[in-house]
Design a protein around this motif. Structure first.
Motif, mmCIF file in Angstrom:
data_model
loop_
_atom_site.group_PDB
_atom_site.id
_atom_site.type_symbol
_atom_site.label_atom_id
_atom_site.label_comp_id
_atom_site.label_asym_id
_atom_site.label_seq_id
_atom_site.Cartn_x
_atom_site.Cartn_y
_atom_site.Cartn_z
ATOM 1 N N HIS A 1 26.294 -10.763 12.154
ATOM 2 C CA HIS A 1 26.278 -12.182 11.771
ATOM 3 C C HIS A 1 25.092 -12.868 12.442
ATOM 4 O O HIS A 1 25.069 -13.039 13.664
ATOM 5 C CB HIS A 1 27.591 -12.851 12.178
ATOM 6 N N GLU A 2 24.132 -13.263 11.659
ATOM 7 C CA GLU A 2 22.930 -13.905 12.180
ATOM 8 C C GLU A 2 23.278 -15.247 12.826
ATOM 9 O O GLU A 2 24.075 -16.027 12.301
ATOM 10 C CB GLU A 2 21.934 -14.116 11.041
ATOM 11 N N GLY A 3 22.703 -15.501 14.001
ATOM 12 C CA GLY A 3 22.903 -16.762 14.693
ATOM 13 C C GLY A 3 24.196 -16.851 15.472
ATOM 14 O O GLY A 3 24.519 -17.915 16.009
ATOM 15 N N GLU A 4 24.918 -15.733 15.575
ATOM 16 C CA GLU A 4 26.176 -15.713 16.313
ATOM 17 C C GLU A 4 26.151 -14.610 17.368
ATOM 18 O O GLU A 4 25.281 -13.739 17.359
ATOM 19 C CB GLU A 4 27.352 -15.471 15.360
ATOM 20 N N VAL A 5 27.115 -14.648 18.283
ATOM 21 C CA VAL A 5 27.259 -13.578 19.258
ATOM 22 C C VAL A 5 27.908 -12.383 18.553
ATOM 23 O O VAL A 5 28.985 -12.500 17.969
ATOM 24 C CB VAL A 5 28.130 -14.017 20.450
ATOM 25 N N ASN A 6 27.241 -11.254 18.603
ATOM 26 C CA ASN A 6 27.768 -10.027 18.006
ATOM 27 C C ASN A 6 28.047 -9.021 19.116
ATOM 28 O O ASN A 6 27.247 -8.896 20.056
ATOM 29 C CB ASN A 6 26.758 -9.432 17.024
ATOM 30 N N ARG A 7 29.133 -8.300 19.017
ATOM 31 C CA ARG A 7 29.475 -7.282 20.012
ATOM 32 C C ARG A 7 29.454 -5.902 19.364
ATOM 33 O O ARG A 7 30.040 -5.692 18.300
ATOM 34 C CB ARG A 7 30.845 -7.570 20.622
ATOM 35 N N SER A 8 28.778 -4.987 20.025
ATOM 36 C CA SER A 8 28.638 -3.647 19.454
ATOM 37 C C SER A 8 29.949 -2.881 19.513
ATOM 38 O O SER A 8 30.787 -3.095 20.397
ATOM 39 C CB SER A 8 27.558 -2.873 20.213
ATOM 40 N N GLU A 9 30.100 -1.976 18.573
ATOM 41 C CA GLU A 9 31.254 -1.080 18.547
ATOM 42 C C GLU A 9 30.898 0.274 19.159
ATOM 43 O O GLU A 9 31.754 1.000 19.638
ATOM 44 C CB GLU A 9 31.748 -0.910 17.110
#
Length: 305
Positions: A21-29
């Motif tokens: 999600h661009e512009g958001e905090v993303n967490r890797s799997e």
């Protein structure tokens, strides 16, 4: 002995997640870290095939130390030039609903440090193989490939060049042993769209007429074509499999070709091993192991059709 040169190696930080999600905090799997660079990939695949080689290039800072540590831990010999300032780049590769990459620029390389690489190249002798792979970083002169090939000219060294565009065209006059553009790169060289096998073969033969001894064209799912120095055209369909990681497949093809050629100098066997090795890496999460390569080799025709 085979020597590979990676001018701008990297630490490849690969992260995976279901959706980005661009512009958001993303967490890797999940995440992995690998030493990156086309020449390094060739060295590592050659090591998997029990072919001795030395990885050359430039490394700097804490990332450079980690690149060298990981390549050595893999079992490869290294003789990198250690830079006094700057750090080797980190490339971030995001695998999600769409794949994205952010590649670092890399450190500055001084004229003196480039000279140290040339000193190491003096160790290469008649009968050895030198692999020049990848682009030239902005920190180096654009004619670095040309200068290296001119420096080593008439020494009986087989030079492999895996580069694109003008960089490739400018070195063909030095008669490299092998070049390996893919179908798209081959078309871009001559500013045309290659519509069929005849177009591909004609364009590859033009590169051979310009100086290259052997021209290996990778065509992804459509297989590969080799225009050999013996004036023969070799073709092979791609083996069946699920592509899991295309990064390093072309480098693996170069490594496999060299491994096959070093057995007895037979171009068909070199071509066959190249296709098997490139495909095995494409169908793997990482660079192909020897067992994966031999399994893939068993799926390919043993004799020319």
């Amino acid at each position: 002995m085979i020597f590979t040169v990676t001018f701008n190696p990297s630490l490849d930080y690969i992260v995976g997640l279901e959706e980005f999600h661009e512009g958001e905090v993303n967490r890797s799997e999940w995440e992995h870290i690998f030493p990156g660079g086309k020449g390094i990939n060739v060295s590592m695949v050659l090591k998997n095939l029990a072919i001795g080689n030395v990885a050359l290039g430039f490394v700097g800072g804490f990332t450079g130390k980690e690149i060298q540590r990981r390549v050595k831990a893999f079992g490869c010999y290294t003789d990198f030039v250690k830079l006094k300032s700057g750090i080797s780049r980190i490339n971030v590769k995001v695998k999600a609903n769409k794949e994205s990459e952010i590649n670092g620029q890399g450190p500055n390389i001084t004229k003196k440090e480039l000279g140290r690489l040339f000193e190491k190249l003096e160790l290469i002798k008649k009968g050895d193989v030198l692999v020049l792979a990848g682009s030239i970083p902005k920190a180096l002169p654009e004619d670095t490939y040309e200068n290296i090939m001119k420096h080593l000219e008439n020494r009986g060294i087989k030079i492999v060049v895996d580069a694109t565009g003008e960089l490739l065209l400018k070195v063909i006059k030095y008669q490299p042993f092998l070049i390996k553009p893919n179908k798209q790169e081959l078309g871009e060289i001559f500013g045309v769209t290659l519509k069929n096998r005849e177009d591909i073969i004609d364009a590859a033969k033009r590169l051979q007429e310009m100086g290259s001894q052997n021209v290996l064209i990778s065509m992804a799912g459509d297989g590969a074509i080799l225009i050999g120095e013996n004036a023969r055209v070799y073709e092979m369909k791609a083996p069946k499999g699920i592509v899991k990681n295309s990064v390093g497949a072309g480098d693996s093809m170069v490594a496999g070709f060299l491994a096959g050629y070093l057995l007895d100098g037979d171009l068909w066997e070199a071509f066959r091993m190249g296709v098997a090795t490139g495909s095995a890496s494409a169908f793997s999460e990482a660079l192909a192991t020897k067992d994966e390569i031999l399994k893939m080799l068993g799926q390919l025709p043993e004799k020319e059709s």
